[in-house]
Design a protein around this motif. Structure first.
Motif, PDB file in Angstrom:
ATOM      1  N   ARG A 108       0.837  -1.212   0.000  1.00  0.00           N
ATOM      2  CA  ARG A 108       0.000   0.000   0.000  1.00  0.00           C
ATOM      3  C   ARG A 108       0.865   1.252   0.000  1.00  0.00           C
ATOM      4  NH1 ARG A 108      -3.991  -2.895   3.859  1.00  0.00           N
ATOM      5  NH2 ARG A 108      -2.505  -2.471   5.513  1.00  0.00           N
ATOM      6  N   HIS A 117      -1.207   5.322 -11.088  1.00  0.00           N
ATOM      7  CA  HIS A 117      -1.441   4.494 -12.283  1.00  0.00           C
ATOM      8  C   HIS A 117      -0.500   3.294 -12.294  1.00  0.00           C
ATOM      9  CE1 HIS A 117      -1.813   3.533 -16.629  1.00  0.00           C
ATOM     10  NE2 HIS A 117      -0.527   3.261 -16.489  1.00  0.00           N
ATOM     11  N   GLY A 161      -0.826   0.854  -9.331  1.00  0.00           N
ATOM     12  CA  GLY A 161      -2.047   0.071  -9.514  1.00  0.00           C
ATOM     13  C   GLY A 161      -1.814  -1.080 -10.482  1.00  0.00           C
ATOM     14  N   ARG A 162      -1.068  -0.802 -11.525  1.00  0.00           N
ATOM     15  CA  ARG A 162      -0.798  -1.866 -12.513  1.00  0.00           C
ATOM     16  C   ARG A 162       0.090  -2.956 -11.932  1.00  0.00           C
ATOM     17  NH1 ARG A 162      -0.097   0.637 -18.476  1.00  0.00           N
ATOM     18  NH2 ARG A 162       0.256  -1.514 -19.018  1.00  0.00           N
ATOM     19  N   GLY A 185      -0.229  -4.021  -8.934  1.00  0.00           N
ATOM     20  CA  GLY A 185      -0.975  -4.718  -7.886  1.00  0.00           C
ATOM     21  C   GLY A 185      -0.990  -4.033  -6.526  1.00  0.00           C
ATOM     22  N   GLU A 191      -2.168  -1.200  -3.683  1.00  0.00           N
ATOM     23  CA  GLU A 191      -3.322  -0.370  -3.314  1.00  0.00           C
ATOM     24  C   GLU A 191      -2.815   1.051  -3.093  1.00  0.00           C
ATOM     25  OE1 GLU A 191      -5.904  -3.790  -0.972  1.00  0.00           O
ATOM     26  OE2 GLU A 191      -5.150  -2.058   0.141  1.00  0.00           O
ATOM     27  N   THR A 238      -7.361   6.609 -13.292  1.00  0.00           N
ATOM     28  CA  THR A 238      -6.904   5.840 -12.133  1.00  0.00           C
ATOM     29  C   THR A 238      -7.977   5.722 -11.051  1.00  0.00           C
ATOM     30  OG1 THR A 238      -5.903   7.916 -11.352  1.00  0.00           O
ATOM     31  CG2 THR A 238      -4.423   6.337 -12.346  1.00  0.00           C
ATOM     32  N   ASP A 263     -10.746   4.154 -10.757  1.00  0.00           N
ATOM     33  CA  ASP A 263     -11.332   2.853 -10.413  1.00  0.00           C
ATOM     34  C   ASP A 263     -10.440   2.047  -9.474  1.00  0.00           C
ATOM     35  OD1 ASP A 263      -9.500   2.670 -12.451  1.00  0.00           O
ATOM     36  OD2 ASP A 263     -10.413   0.897 -13.353  1.00  0.00           O
ATOM     37  N   ARG A 264      -9.137   2.327  -9.484  1.00  0.00           N
ATOM     38  CA  ARG A 264      -8.241   1.527  -8.642  1.00  0.00           C
ATOM     39  C   ARG A 264      -7.631   2.325  -7.498  1.00  0.00           C
ATOM     40  NH1 ARG A 264      -3.997  -2.077 -11.976  1.00  0.00           N
ATOM     41  NH2 ARG A 264      -5.106  -2.230 -13.925  1.00  0.00           N
ATOM     42  N   THR A 265      -7.893   3.631  -7.485  1.00  0.00           N
ATOM     43  CA  THR A 265      -7.241   4.485  -6.492  1.00  0.00           C
ATOM     44  C   THR A 265      -8.288   5.152  -5.618  1.00  0.00           C
ATOM     45  OG1 THR A 265      -5.517   4.946  -8.095  1.00  0.00           O
ATOM     46  CG2 THR A 265      -5.649   6.439  -6.226  1.00  0.00           C
ATOM     47  N   ASP A 266      -7.978   5.247  -4.350  1.00  0.00           N
ATOM     48  CA  ASP A 266      -8.878   5.920  -3.416  1.00  0.00           C
ATOM     49  C   ASP A 266      -8.455   7.399  -3.373  1.00  0.00           C
ATOM     50  OD1 ASP A 266     -10.405   6.681  -1.302  1.00  0.00           O
ATOM     51  OD2 ASP A 266      -9.343   5.480   0.211  1.00  0.00           O
TER      52      ASP A 266
END
Ligand SMILES: Cc1cc2nc3c(=O)[nH]c(=O)nc-3n(C[C@H](O)[C@H](O)[C@H](O)COP(=O)(O)OP(=O)(O)OC[C@H]3O[C@@H](n4cnc5c(N)ncnc54)[C@H](O)[C@@H]3O)c2cc1C
Length: 403
Positions: free
Chosen positions: A10, A25, A28-29, A31, A33, A121, A123-126
């Motif tokens: 993370r 980006h 995230g690619r 894996g 968080e 980004t 969809d995968r990033t908070d």
């Protein structure tokens, strides 16, 4: 301590500008968080064309963003130096080179690139807006991060990508980072487009070290900038009203379209004043916290390299983090690969930025003569006038790391 097997690693990143979302980006690619904490209530608007050059452009290609970036370019066709009457003294068309020229091959509004990166980004990033980091505690195997408003977070690494005046950097690195002013103040703003505005970046020098420029954008307005020497120290910290008054005082009677731009200063909602500066930090990491983008190595807007460094730095830092189990090795690799590239970008050509801001009428005339000569070469290329070292890095390949 090693990351716990089986759980994704993370990262908490500060700043949803260019460097922060680009890092999200790539991580995230691989894996990871990611959470991005941005002080503003949304992606910040304002600013002007930023250049994506050389290796920076290659990174957008590897991100699969090249077409989207290309579709969002401002359509600027080159740079024209003009007199008070608007007569062109010298012109430098945008080249086809990936790195050269005052007008780079890829010119995109800062807010467009930031929005694009955030959208890609989300969809995968908070994304956490309207907040900032106020405490960072290294607890051995992880780092605990306190936010001003939100709940504490526990992450493997923190990356400060919160710009030139990074408060996360101050929190963790204290006074070891140097922000070196280059002696130039710059104001950016958006004004209404009028019929005589064209697709050129028009540049007007007035005596007194003053410059007025107008650039096209792709949303039907015009981007204006005012830059000047000899500003009072700390002008960027004045109230907006005081900044407005300062600009009105400095640019009164400058000529060409200065009155139109000053009218914009009085009324523009996104007017922004900044001392042009570089950031130098001896080491870009401390414990589990690393610096990225302008927060680590701002080369200043006059270098034309800030965005390319941010994109390349994000790519390399993410690749190194994903390649190594230990953050210490990753940060070492990041620094080894990036440092020479950054140093070249920060080494400005002799006389920059003074040379483009002469103080006297004779200085302005001499600059125009030099520009006229440079533009009248038999083979005239924009890269002959200005060619930042945007390609001088061998980008490592990290494709095998994609999860
Ligand atoms: C509003 C604005 C306009 C700009 N206009 C231009 C321009 O016209 N020409 C040019 O060459 N360069 C401009 N820049 C700088 C340019 O974007 C950078 O040099 C380059 O793209 C590197 O980007 P970066 O992501 O490292 O930093 P930046 O693009 O500066 O992004 C940093 C982000 O961090 C956020 N932030 C700041 N403090 C905190 C905090 N404490 N916690 C969380 N978030 C924080 C900021 O709001 C911003 O969104 C501008 C920057 C900004 C912020």
């Amino acid at each position: 301590m090693d990351p716990q097997p089986g759980r994704p690693r993370r990262a908490l990143i500060t700043g949803a500008g260019i460097a922060g979302p680009a890092l999200a980006h790539w991580l995230g690619r691989y894996g990871w968080e990611t959470v991005v904490v941005e002080r503003a209530t949304g992606v910040r608007a304002g600013g002007q064309n930023i250049d994506v050059r050389g290796a920076g452009r290659e990174v957008t290609r590897r991100m699969g963003l090249e077409q989207a970036v290309h579709d969002a370019t401002t359509g600027e066709v080159g740079t024209r130096f003009v007199t008070a009457d608007g007569v062109t003294v010298a012109e430098f068309p945008a080249g086809t080179s990936q790195s050269g020229g005052t007008t780079a091959e890829v010119e995109i509004l800062r807010e467009d690139l930031a929005n694009l990166l955030v959208e890609r980004t989300r969809d995968r990033t908070d994304y956490v807006f309207d907040d900032r980091v106020v405490g960072v505690r290294d607890e051995g195997g992880h780092v605990r991060v306190a936010l001003e408003r939100g709940a504490e977070r526990e992450v493997d690494v923190v990356v400060a990508a919160d710009g030139l005046h990074s408060s996360t950097r101050s929190l963790v690195f204290g006074p070891t980072a140097t922000v070196t002013p280059l002696g130039l103040q710059m104001a950016w703003l958006t004004i209404d487009r009028i019929d005589t505005d064209d697709q050129w970046w028009r540049w007007f020098n007035a005596p007194g070290g003053r410059v007025v420029t107008l650039r096209p954008d792709n949303v039907g307005t015009t981007r204006a900038a005012l830059s000047f020497r000899d500003a009072p120290a700390g002008a960027e910290h004045l109230s907006r009203e005081q900044q407005r008054q300062l600009l009105v005082d400095v640019f009164a009677g400058a000529g060409w379209q200065s009155e139109r731009v000053l009218d914009g200063v009085r009324h523009s909602p996104d007017f922004y004043l900044e001392a042009v500066a570089q950031v130098h930090v001896r080491q870009w990491s401390r414990g589990r916290v690393a610096l990225l983008g302008d927060a680590a190595f701002a080369p200043s807007p006059v270098s034309g390299m800030g965005t390319s460094l941010a994109l390349v730095g994000a790519y390399v830092l993410a690749g190194e983090l994903a390649s190594h189990v230990h953050h210490v090795d990753a940060f070492r690799g990041y620094e080894r690969i990036m440092r020479p590239y950054v140093e070249q970008a920060q080494k400005l050509p002799p006389g920059v930025p003074w040379i483009a801001h002469p103080r006297t009428g004779a200085g302005v005339a001499a600059l125009r003569t030099a520009l006229r000569l440079a533009s009248s070469r038999v083979v005239r290329r924009a890269g002959d006038l200005y060619s930042p070292p945007a390609d001088r890095i061998d980008l490592p390949g990290y494709a095998h790391l994609v999860a």
